[in-house]
Enzyme design. Structure first.
Site, PDB file in Angstrom:
ATOM      1  N   VAL A   1      19.849  87.864  23.712  1.00  8.35           N
ATOM      2  CA  VAL A   1      18.994  88.256  24.836  1.00  8.35           C
ATOM      3  C   VAL A   1      19.798  88.069  26.127  1.00  8.35           C
ATOM      4  O   VAL A   1      19.911  86.954  26.647  1.00  8.35           O
ATOM      5  CB  VAL A   1      17.707  87.414  24.884  1.00  8.35           C
ATOM      6  CG1 VAL A   1      16.831  87.852  26.069  1.00  8.35           C
ATOM      7  CG2 VAL A   1      16.946  87.522  23.568  1.00  8.35           C
TER       8      VAL A   1
ATOM      9  N   GLU B   1      16.011  81.346  33.129  1.00  8.82           N
ATOM     10  CA  GLU B   1      15.946  80.269  32.139  1.00  8.82           C
ATOM     11  C   GLU B   1      15.023  79.156  32.629  1.00  8.82           C
ATOM     12  O   GLU B   1      15.153  78.669  33.754  1.00  8.82           O
ATOM     13  CB  GLU B   1      17.339  79.709  31.853  1.00  8.82           C
ATOM     14  CG  GLU B   1      18.261  80.690  31.139  1.00  8.82           C
ATOM     15  CD  GLU B   1      19.579  80.063  30.728  1.00  8.82           C
ATOM     16  OE1 GLU B   1      20.250  80.618  29.841  1.00  8.82           O
ATOM     17  OE2 GLU B   1      19.947  79.009  31.315  1.00  8.82           O
TER      18      GLU B   1
ATOM     19  N   ASP C   1      16.438  78.591  22.231  1.00  8.51           N
ATOM     20  CA  ASP C   1      16.722  77.397  21.426  1.00  8.51           C
ATOM     21  C   ASP C   1      15.446  76.581  21.299  1.00  8.51           C
ATOM     22  O   ASP C   1      14.745  76.353  22.296  1.00  8.51           O
ATOM     23  CB  ASP C   1      17.818  76.549  22.075  1.00  8.51           C
ATOM     24  CG  ASP C   1      19.203  77.058  21.717  1.00  8.51           C
ATOM     25  OD1 ASP C   1      19.281  78.038  20.961  1.00  8.51           O
ATOM     26  OD2 ASP C   1      20.192  76.479  22.198  1.00  8.51           O
TER      27      ASP C   1
ATOM     28  N   GLY D   1       4.533  48.128  -2.274  1.00  9.24           N
ATOM     29  CA  GLY D   1       3.307  48.739  -2.769  1.00  9.24           C
ATOM     30  C   GLY D   1       3.090  48.554  -4.256  1.00  9.24           C
ATOM     31  O   GLY D   1       2.505  49.412  -4.908  1.00  9.24           O
TER      32      GLY D   1
ATOM     33  N   ASN E   1       1.834  40.473  -0.449  1.00 11.58           N
ATOM     34  CA  ASN E   1       0.389  40.287  -0.368  1.00 11.58           C
ATOM     35  C   ASN E   1      -0.263  40.356  -1.737  1.00 11.58           C
ATOM     36  O   ASN E   1      -1.092  39.518  -2.076  1.00 11.58           O
ATOM     37  CB  ASN E   1      -0.219  41.356   0.542  1.00 11.58           C
ATOM     38  CG  ASN E   1       0.016  41.065   2.005  1.00 11.58           C
ATOM     39  OD1 ASN E   1      -0.415  40.048   2.518  1.00 11.58           O
ATOM     40  ND2 ASN E   1       0.716  41.955   2.685  1.00 11.58           N
TER      41      ASN E   1
ATOM     42  N   TYR F   1      24.103  46.587 -16.196  1.00  9.30           N
ATOM     43  CA  TYR F   1      25.350  46.714 -15.429  1.00  9.30           C
ATOM     44  C   TYR F   1      26.133  45.405 -15.400  1.00  9.30           C
ATOM     45  O   TYR F   1      26.942  45.187 -14.499  1.00  9.30           O
ATOM     46  CB  TYR F   1      25.035  47.186 -13.999  1.00  9.30           C
ATOM     47  CG  TYR F   1      24.711  48.658 -13.929  1.00  9.30           C
ATOM     48  CD1 TYR F   1      25.687  49.597 -13.601  1.00  9.30           C
ATOM     49  CD2 TYR F   1      23.439  49.117 -14.226  1.00  9.30           C
ATOM     50  CE1 TYR F   1      25.395  50.956 -13.553  1.00  9.30           C
ATOM     51  CE2 TYR F   1      23.138  50.468 -14.194  1.00  9.30           C
ATOM     52  CZ  TYR F   1      24.120  51.379 -13.850  1.00  9.30           C
ATOM     53  OH  TYR F   1      23.826  52.710 -13.815  1.00  9.30           O
TER      54      TYR F   1
ATOM     55  N   ARG G   1      12.632  35.604  -2.430  1.00  8.31           N
ATOM     56  CA  ARG G   1      11.376  36.338  -2.592  1.00  8.31           C
ATOM     57  C   ARG G   1      10.238  35.335  -2.697  1.00  8.31           C
ATOM     58  O   ARG G   1      10.435  34.174  -3.092  1.00  8.31           O
ATOM     59  CB  ARG G   1      11.434  37.195  -3.862  1.00  8.31           C
ATOM     60  CG  ARG G   1      10.308  38.232  -3.968  1.00  8.31           C
ATOM     61  CD  ARG G   1      10.508  39.384  -3.041  1.00  8.31           C
ATOM     62  NE  ARG G   1       9.642  40.511  -3.393  1.00  8.31           N
ATOM     63  CZ  ARG G   1       8.534  40.841  -2.755  1.00  8.31           C
ATOM     64  NH1 ARG G   1       8.137  40.140  -1.700  1.00  8.31           N
ATOM     65  NH2 ARG G   1       7.801  41.877  -3.144  1.00  8.31           N
TER      66      ARG G   1
ATOM     67  N   HIS H   1       8.573  51.737   8.672  1.00  5.53           N
ATOM     68  CA  HIS H   1       7.269  52.177   9.164  1.00  5.53           C
ATOM     69  C   HIS H   1       7.367  53.538   9.827  1.00  5.53           C
ATOM     70  O   HIS H   1       8.416  53.933  10.338  1.00  5.53           O
ATOM     71  CB  HIS H   1       6.714  51.160  10.165  1.00  5.53           C
ATOM     72  CG  HIS H   1       6.452  49.820   9.558  1.00  5.53           C
ATOM     73  ND1 HIS H   1       6.713  48.639  10.202  1.00  5.53           N
ATOM     74  CD2 HIS H   1       5.966  49.479   8.347  1.00  5.53           C
ATOM     75  CE1 HIS H   1       6.385  47.622   9.431  1.00  5.53           C
ATOM     76  NE2 HIS H   1       5.927  48.112   8.297  1.00  5.53           N
TER      77      HIS H   1
ATOM     78  N   VAL I   1      12.814  34.689  23.923  1.00  7.37           N
ATOM     79  CA  VAL I   1      13.401  35.678  23.019  1.00  7.37           C
ATOM     80  C   VAL I   1      14.620  35.065  22.343  1.00  7.37           C
ATOM     81  O   VAL I   1      15.588  34.730  23.015  1.00  7.37           O
ATOM     82  CB  VAL I   1      13.799  36.958  23.773  1.00  7.37           C
ATOM     83  CG1 VAL I   1      14.434  37.961  22.815  1.00  7.37           C
ATOM     84  CG2 VAL I   1      12.582  37.579  24.462  1.00  7.37           C
TER      85      VAL I   1
END
Length: 1213
Positions: free
Chosen positions: A164, A171, A276, A389, A427, A445, A460, A840, A866
Site C-alpha cells: 500500500v 500513518e 502491521d 493439580g 493442598n 534411567y 516436598r 499463573h 524487602v
C-alpha cells in the site's frame, strides 16, 4: 496464561471477517453497511465497508524440521535439497490457494509471521515486490536462522499482503488493551516504525467495564483531534467497529501500526488499511468465542487449509514466541496436559544446562527458578515447568521420564548435573502417589543418571508426604547417585542453594534452622503433626440410647459471635461466619468442618451446599468423630430462605458456568463474600464480576484461588491443605501476621514460614493467579491494617500486573502504617533470552513496570521490608518479629495443646495407620495401578501379543496362558454355540421378552435363565458322566448299560433332528480340530465308541455338539499340560463348560434382541389354537392316570374351589 499472542495473518483474518458485521455508532455520518450486530459465516458479504478493501492475504508455512532439529548441527546436503523441493512445493500450492498473487501488476509485502517485533529494523520486510520477487525473497529466508535482538530463531512462517503506497502523513497508530478498569484505546496521529514513546504521546479513551463505547463526538474530540476532519467519518466508524470486534472476540491486546488512512483524491472517500498488526486473544474464552474465531478462519482460509466445515472450521492457533518453538518433548507434555485436569508444563530453556527442575506447583516453580538465577546459575537452568493439580502416577511418570530423557542426552558434563525435585506444601495432592511415578522414571534411567553424575535434591510436603519422602530415600539407596531428601522443615527453595552453593552457604542463610520464638512451644511432634495418633473415624451406630447424628440449629444465628474490633466495624471473617458451598464438593466441605471442629466452633461454617443438577437432599459429614447432616439445595433462593445468617459463598462452579452463577449469587443482598475457585475464567468475565461486586459491596476472592484462612475462625475450601498441615502450621489459633498472596500453593508455604518464624498467622488470602482477581493485594492489606489483632503485613506478589504499586503508594501515603514485609517472585524473568510464561495466567510482564525486580524496588523505596531474595524472607520475618516482641507490640501467648485430628478411615488406611479384614478376594484382575492387569498381565501386553478372546478367557478363567491351540478351541466353542436358531427355548424367550418392550439386559437374562439340564446345560453333565465312566475303566457298553439301569439319559447323546445319516456339521468340525491339534483325545475317542452303541439302537442317538465339546474340553484340561489332574477335575465340576455355552449363546441372544427391535416387532401373544385348554374335570381325569385316587380327589377339590371363588368374585363385581 490466558492472553496468548496470535499470528498476524489470523488477526487480520478475524478483523476482515468481523468488522463489516458489527454495528457502528448511530451518530456517525458514514452510511451504514451492516448494523445488525449479528454473526454470520461466509466469505462473501452483501454489505462490505466502503473504506476497507477486501482481504488479500497469503500464508506460507514451511516445515523447518526437514533441515534437522538438533541445535548446532549443520543440515546435510540431502536435507538442504529436500527442503528446497519442499519450499518450491509450498510456493506452488500458494499460487493455487491464492490466485490473486499472480495477478499482473500486483505488488506485495512479504514478512515473517512469527511474533517478531520491529521486523523492519531487523531487515525482515520485503516491500514493493512482484510475486516472482516475493517468492525469491521468501525462499531465501525460509528455514534460515536469524538473530533478532538477543533471540535466535528459525524462519518458517510468512505472510504476503498487498503493498500500500502512502505518504508518512497517512500513518497512524492505534492500540486497544485490556486493563483492570476496562479497555483502553490509544491513538496517535503519527505512526509507523518511528512512532516513538506511545505511552507519552497517545490520546486515550477508557471504556469502563460494562459501559458502552464512546460516542462519535467523543472519539473525534479526544482521539482524532489532530487528524484531518475529512478522515473522521471513516476513522470513527473503523474505531467503533474495531472495539466491537475486540470485545466480542475477547481480544486482550490489539495493536495496529501503522494504520494507513489515505485520501485517493480530493473529495474521495478515505481508504483504511491495517499494515502491521500484533494481537493477543484470551485463550480461556474459547468456549464462548471459539466458534466466532473459527467462522472467520473458515470463511477466509484457503480450502486446502480450512479443514472440514462440519467441524466448525479451523481452530485458532497460538504460536510460541520467536525463538521458542515447541520441541517434540514440549509438545508431548502439552498434549498430555490437554488430556488431564491436572497441570503439566514444560519449557526447555537450555538443553545442555546442568540444572534441571521437576517442581510441583505454579508459584513454587517460579520460586525455584528465581533461586537458581539468584545463585548465579541462570545460564545453566535447563528447563522451566511444573506439575500440579493431583496428576496420576502414570502422568507423573511420563512427565518425569520426559525430563530425565532430555537431561541424560549427549555427553556427560565434567561437573555433573543437578536435579531438583521440589515443590510447596500441597493442598490435596497425595505426595506419595505422585512420587511413585517419579521413582519409576528414576529407576528406568538409573544407569544414565550414574553416567551423567547427577545429584538429586528433594523437598516436598503435603498430604502423605512422609511416605513419599521415605519412598524417595529408599529409591536413593538403590540409584547409585547422591540423593538428599527434605520435608517442610526445609525452606521451600532451600535445596537450591544447598545443591548449587553448598551446605555451608545454605546454613549461613538459615535454611536449615527451625526458629521457634513463641513461648513454651514444643515442635517435637510426630509425622502427622500431633502428639498422639489420630482417631480414625467411620460411621458407627453409636451407644445405646445415643443419637449418632450431631444436629445443629437450622436457620438460626450462632449463639457465640466474635466481638468486632472497637471503632473498626465487624471483620470480614469471624468464628461466626457461615457459608454455602456452591457445587457438589464433599471433600472440601469435610475439610472446612474438620477445621471448624479443631477450632472449637459451636456451629459449622458450612450451612448447606447448593447443587442445581440434583434434587434437594441431605449429605452426611463428620463433626469430629461423629456424623452430622448438611442439606443440599437445588437453588440459592431456597438455601437463603432456610439460612438467613449466611453471608459467604464458596463457589466451585466450572469456568464455563461460574460467571452466571456468581452473578446470581450477587443478586442476594445478604451475601458479602464470594470465593471463586475455578481456573480458566475468561478475563472479560472476571473483570465484569469484579466491577459488579464493587458496585454491590461484595468481596470476591479469586478466580483461580484455593481460598483463604483465618485461624480459629474460618477456612475457605481446600485452603491450608490437610489437617496435619493445619496443625503443624498452627492454623487452629490466631497469630499476629496477616498475608496476601496470588499462589495457593505458596500460601501453604507462607503458613509454614510464618509459623516457624513468628507466633503464627492472623489471616491469609490467596487472591488467585489470574490477571484480574476479584480483589487485589491492597484490598486485603487495608483490611489487615484496620484489624488490631494484626501486627505484621506480608505481601507475596509476582511478575505481571501493577497491583503491587498500589501497596507501595499506600505505604508512602501512610494509609498503611503497620510494617509490611514484601517480595515479588519472578525476578528471574529478565535473565531469560526468550519469553517464558510462568505458572499463573497473570504472571507475565507486558512492560518493565510489571517485572518482579521493578516492583520489589518500588516496594523497598516506599518503606516495605524487602529481602534480597525469597530465601532471605524467613530471616527478615524473624528479625521484625523479635523487634516487635521487644517493643511490646506483640505479646507472645502460651501455646495451647495441639488439637487431635480426626481423619477419615479411608485416608488412615491409605497412610497405613489402621487395618481391617477385606470383604472380598479377587485374583484374576487388578485395577489399582496405572494399568489394568489380567492375571498379572498388563492390558497393553494382551494387545501387543495379540492374545485374542481365547487368550483373554484363559487369563480370566484359568489365570494362566494356555497353548495357542487351546485358545483357538475356546474361540471355536464360542462360535459354534453362538446361536442355534430362533426356535430353541432360550432364543424364543429372548424374542418374546424383547417384543414385550423390555430392555436388552432383561431380554438377555430371560433367555439365559432357560439354560439348564434340558437346554445347553448338557456340557457339564456330559463331561462329568463320560469322564467318570472313563476313569472307572468302564467299557462303552458298560457305561450305556449302567445309565439304562439307573433310568438316566446319557447327557451329550441324542438330537431331535440330526442323525447318523444326517450328521451335525458342528460336531464334525470339533472332531476334526481336536484330532488335528490336541496332543491326546482319549475321552473324545471313548465318547465316539459310546455313540456307535447308541446309534445302533436309534439313528438319532448321536454324540451331539454339547457332548462333543464337553468331552473334548476335558481332553484339553487334562492333556495341555497347564493343569494338574486335581485342577482339571475342579474346573470340570464348578461349571466351566456351561460358562462357555452361556458366553457363546449370549452372542446369539443379543442378536435376536437387536433383530426384533430393528424389525419393530410388537407384543407377542401366543395363538389359542396352539394351547390345550383343560376344564377341571378333564384335569382330574388326567390326574387319575398313574396317580392315587386320594391325590386325584384333592386336585379336583382344589380346582373346584378356585372356580367357585372366581365365580363369586365375578358375580360381586
Amino acid at each position: 496464561m490466558s492472553a496468548k499472542a496470535i499470528h498476524e495473518y489470523d488477526g487480520k483474518i478475524l478483523l476482515s471477517h468481523w468488522l463489516p458485521k458489527l454495528a457502528a455508532p448511530a451518530d456517525n455520518p458514514l452510511p451504514q453497511s451492516s448494523t445488525n450486530g449479528t454473526h454470520t459465516n461466509g466469505a462473501a458479504e452483501a454489505s462490505a465497508l466502503p473504506y476497507l478493501a477486501a482481504p488479500r492475504l497469503a500464508r506460507l508455512e514451511f516445515d523447518a524440521a526437514i533441515l534437522g532439529t538438533e541445535p548446532g548441527v549443520t543440515p546435510t546436503a540431502e536435507q538442504e535439497a529436500q527442503f528446497a523441493r519442499h519450499v518450491e512445493g509450498v510456493l506452488q500450492q500458494a499460487e493455487r490457494d491464492y490466485p490473486f498473487l499472480s495477478e499482473a501488476g500486483s505488488k506485495w509485502v512479504a514478512k515473517p509471521d512469527q511474533l517478531i517485533k520491529r521486523r523492519g529494523k531487523a531487515g525482515l520486510l520485503g516491500i514493493n515486490l512482484d510475486w516472482a520477487d516475493a517468492k525469491k525473497w521468501v525462499a531465501e529466508r525460509a528455514g534460515r536462522k536469524v538473530n533478532v535482538g538477543k533471540v535466535s530463531g528459525t524462519l518458517h512462517t510468512f505472510i504476503v499482503e498487498p503493498f500500500v503506497p502512502h505518504p508518512g502523513s497517512d500513518e497512524y497508530y492505534v492500540c486497544v488493551q485490556s486493563v483492570r478498569d476496562g479497555d483502553e484505546i490509544l491513538f496517535t496521529h503519527e505512526g509507523g516504525v518511528d512512532v516513538g514513546d506511545v505511552d507519552a504521546k497517545a490520546q486515550r479513551i477508557l471504556v469502563k467495564v460494562d459501559q458502552e463505547f464512546a460516542s462519535a463526538e467523543t472519539i473525534k474530540s479526544v482521539l482524532l483531534k489532530d487528524v484531518p476532519t475529512e478522515k473522521h467519518p471513516a476513522l470513527v466508524d473503523f474505531l467503533t467497529r474495531l472495539y466491537a470486534v475486540y470485545s466480542d472476540l475477547q481480544f486482550t491486546y490489539l495493536e495496529i501500526n501503522p494504520l494507513v488512512v489515505s485520501l485517493p483524491s480530493a473529495g474521495a472517500a478515505p481508504q483504511v488499511s491495517f499494515l502491521d498488526l500484533a494481537a493477543k486473544i484470551d485463550q480461556t474464552a474459547d468456549f464462548e468465542a471459539g466458534k466466532r474465531w473459527s467462522a472467520a478462519l473458515l470463511a477466509l482460509y484457503p480450502r486446502s487449509a480450512a479443514g472440514p466445515a462440519l467441524l466448525g472450521g479451523p481452530k485458532l492457533g497460538f504460536p510460541a514466541p520467536f525463538g521458542r518453538e515447541l520441541t517434540k518433548e514440549e509438545q508431548y507434555i502439552a498434549d498430555l496436559d490437554a488430556k488431564t485436569g491436572a497441570s503439566l508444563k514444560l519449557t526447555v530453556l537450555n538443553a545442555r544446562g546442568r540444572v534441571w527442575t521437576m517442581v510441583a506447583g505454579g508459584g513454587a516453580s517460579v520460586v525455584y527458578s528465581d533461586a537458581i538465577a539468584n545463585a548465579g546459575f541462570a545460564d545453566e537452568l535447563a528447563n522451566y515447568g511444573e506439575y500440579s493439580g493431583a496428576p496420576s502416577e502414570a502422568q507423573t511418570y511420563e512427565y518425569a521420564k520426559t525430563i530425565l530423557d532430555l537431561m541424560t542426552r549427549g555427553k556427560p558434563h565434567p561437573e555433573g548435573k543437578v536435579l531438583l525435585i521440589g515443590g510447596g506444601i500441597a493442598n490435596f495432592t497425595n505426595v506419595a502417589s505422585t512420587f511413585k511415578g517419579i521413582i519409576r522414571a528414576l529407576n528406568d534411567y538409573k544407569l544414565k543418571l550414574q553416567d551423567h553424575g547427577v545429584k538429586i535434591f528433594v523437598r516436598r510436603a503435603g498430604p502423605n508426604y512422609q511416605e513419599g519422602l521415605r519412598m524417595m530415600r529408599n529409591c536413593g539407596d538403590n540409584l547409585g547417585v547422591p540423593v538428599q531428601v527434605y520435608g517442610p522443615e526445609m525452606h521451600v527453595s532451600g535445596i537450591v542453594p544447598l545443591a548449587l552453593l553448598g551446605e555451608k552457604k545454605a546454613r549461613e542463610m538459615g535454611l536449615f534452622d527451625e526458629l521457634d520464638l513463641t513461648a513454651g512451644r514444643a515442635r517435637s511432634v510426630d509425622a502427622l503433626g500431633q502428639e498422639a495418633p489420630p482417631v480414625p473415624r467411620q460411621p458407627t451406630p453409636g451407644l445405646p440410647g445415643e443419637d449418632p447424628i450431631v444436629k445443629f440449629p437450622v436457620g438460626m444465628t450462632p449463639l457465640k459471635k466474635a466481638d468486632p474490633p472497637a471503632s473498626t466495624g465487624k471483620p470480614t471473617f469471624t468464628n461466626a461466619t457461615r457459608s454455602f458451598v456452591y457445587g457438589m464438593q464433599p471433600k472440601a466441605v469435610q475439610g472446612m468442618l474438620d477445621f471448624d471442629y479443631m477450632c472449637k466452633r459451636e456451629v459449622p461454617s458450612v450451612a448447606a451446599m447448593v447443587y442445581p443438577f440434583g434434587g434437594s437432599h441431605v449429605q452426611k459429614f463428620y463433626w469430629g468423630t461423629k456424623e452430622t447432616l448438611l442439606p443440599v439445595f437445588t437453588s440459592l433462593e431456597e438455601a437463603i430462605s432456610r439460612y438467613p445468617d449466611v453471608d459467604s459463598v464458596v463457589n466451585f462452579a466450572s469456568f464455563r458456568s461460574v460467571y452466571e452463577s456468581t452473578r446470581d449469587i450477587m443478586k442476594v443482598p445478604q451475601i458479602k463474600n464470594i470465593a471463586i475457585i475455578a481456573e480458566g475464567v475468561p478475563e472479560k468475565r472476571a473483570r465484569q464480576l469484579l466491577w459488579q461486586a464493587k458496585q454491590k459491596g461484595v468481596l470476591i476472592i479469586g478466580p483461580a484461588t484455593v481460598g483463604g484462612i483465618k485461624p480459629g475462625c474460618f477456612k475457605i475450601g481446600n485452603t491450608g491443605g490437610m489437617m496435619d498441615n493445619i496443625v503443624s502450621s498452627l492454623l487452629y489459633r490466631p497469630g499476629s501476621v496477616a498475608y496476601v498472596s496470588k499462589s495457593g500453593g505458596m500460601s501453604n508455604e507462607l503458613n509454614n514460614i510464618i509459623s516457624r518464624t513468628t507466633n503464627g498467622v492472623a489471616e491469609g488470602v490467596a487472591i488467585g493467579g489470574d490477571r484480574y482477581p476479584g480483589s487485589t493485594f491492597i484490598d486485603h492489606l487495608v483490611r489487615y491494617e484496620k484489624d488490631p489483632s494484626v501486627q505484621i503485613l506480608l505481601l507475596l506478589g509476582e511478575v505481571g500486573g501493577v497491583e503491587e504499586y498500589d501497596v507501595a503508594k499506600a505505604i508512602k501515603e501512610k494509609k498503611i502504617t503497620k510494617p509490611v514485609v514484601a517480595w515479588c517472585i519472578g525476578t528471574c524473568g529478565s535473565m531469560f533470552k526468550t519469553e517464558v510464561q510462568f505458572g499463573h495466567a497473570g504472571s507475565f510482564a507486558n512492560s518493565d513496570l510489571e517485572t518482579a525486580a521493578a516492583k520489589n524496588a518500588a516496594l523497598k523505596a516506599a518503606g516495605a521490608y524487602v529481602p534480597n531474595t525469597f530465601e532471605d524472607l524467613p530471616k527478615v520475618l524473624t528479625d521484625l518479629y523479635r523487634k516487635l516482641v521487644q517493643a511490646g507490640t506483640i505479646v507472645p501467648k502460651a501455646e495451647p495443646d495441639p488439637p487431635k485430628i480426626p481423619i477419615d478411615y479411608s485416608w488412615a488406611q491409605e497412610l497405613g495407620l489402621v487395618r481391617k479384614p477385606t470383604s472380598f478376594i479377587s485374583t484374576i484382575t487388578d485395577d489399582r495401578g496405572q494399568e489394568l492387569l489380567y492375571a498379572g498381565m498388563p492390558i497393553s501386553d494382551v494387545f501387543k501379543e495379540d492374545l485374542g478372546i481365547g487368550g483373554v478367557l484363559s487369563l480370566l478363567w484359568f489365570k494362566r496362558r494356555l497353548p495357542d491351540y487351546a485358545c483357538q478351541f475356546i474361540e471355536m466353542i464360542l462360535m459354534l454355540t453362538a446361536d442355534h436358531g430362533p426356535a430353541v427355548s432360550g432364543a424364543l424367550n429372548t424374542i418374546v421378552t424383547a417384543r414385550a418392550g423390555k430392555d436388552l439386559i432383561s431380554s438377555l437374562v430371560a433367555g439365559l435363565l432357560t439354560i439348564g439340564p434340558r437346554f445347553g446345560g448338557a456340557l457339564d453333565d456330559a463331561a462329568k458322566e463320560f469322564a467318570a465312566a472313563y476313569d472307572s475303566n468302564w467299557t462303552p457298553a458298560d457305561f450305556v448299560e449302567n445309565m439304562r439301569k439307573e433310568h438316566k439319559l446319557i447327557p451329550g447323546i441324542g438330537h431331535r433332528i440330526k442323525s447318523r445319516t444326517n450328521p451335525d456339521l458342528r460336531v464334525s468340525i470339533v472332531k476334526d480340530f481336536v484330532k488335528k491339534t490336541f496332543p491326546n483325545y482319549n475321552l473324545l475317542s471313548y465318547a465316539l465308541e459310546v455313540e456307535k452303541i447308541t446309534t445302533s439302537k436309534k439313528d438319532n442317538l448321536i454324540l451331539n455338539v454339547d457332548g462333543a465339546v464337553g468331552v473334548a474340553f476335558v481332553d484339553l484340561l487334562r492333556g495341555c499340560g497347564a493343569f494338574s489332574p486335581e485342577e482339571a477335575d475342579e474346573y470340570m465340576k464348578i461349571g466351566t463348560l456351561n460358562g462357555l455355552f452361556v458366553l457363546g449363546r449370549s452372542i446369539g441372544f443379543v442378536g435376536h434382541y437387536l433383530d426384533q427391535k430393528r424389525l419393530k416387532q410388537g407384543l407377542y401373544r401366543h395363538p389359542w389354537d396352539d394351547i390345550s385348554y383343560l376344564s377341571p374335570e378333564q384335569e382330574a381325569l388326567l390326574a387319575n392316570v398313574g396317580a392315587s385316587q386320594s391325590a386325584a380327589s384333592r386336585t379336583f377339590v382344589e380346582a373346584k374351589n378356585v372356580v367357585k371363588t372366581g365365580t363369586q368374585r365375578g358375580t360381586a363385581i
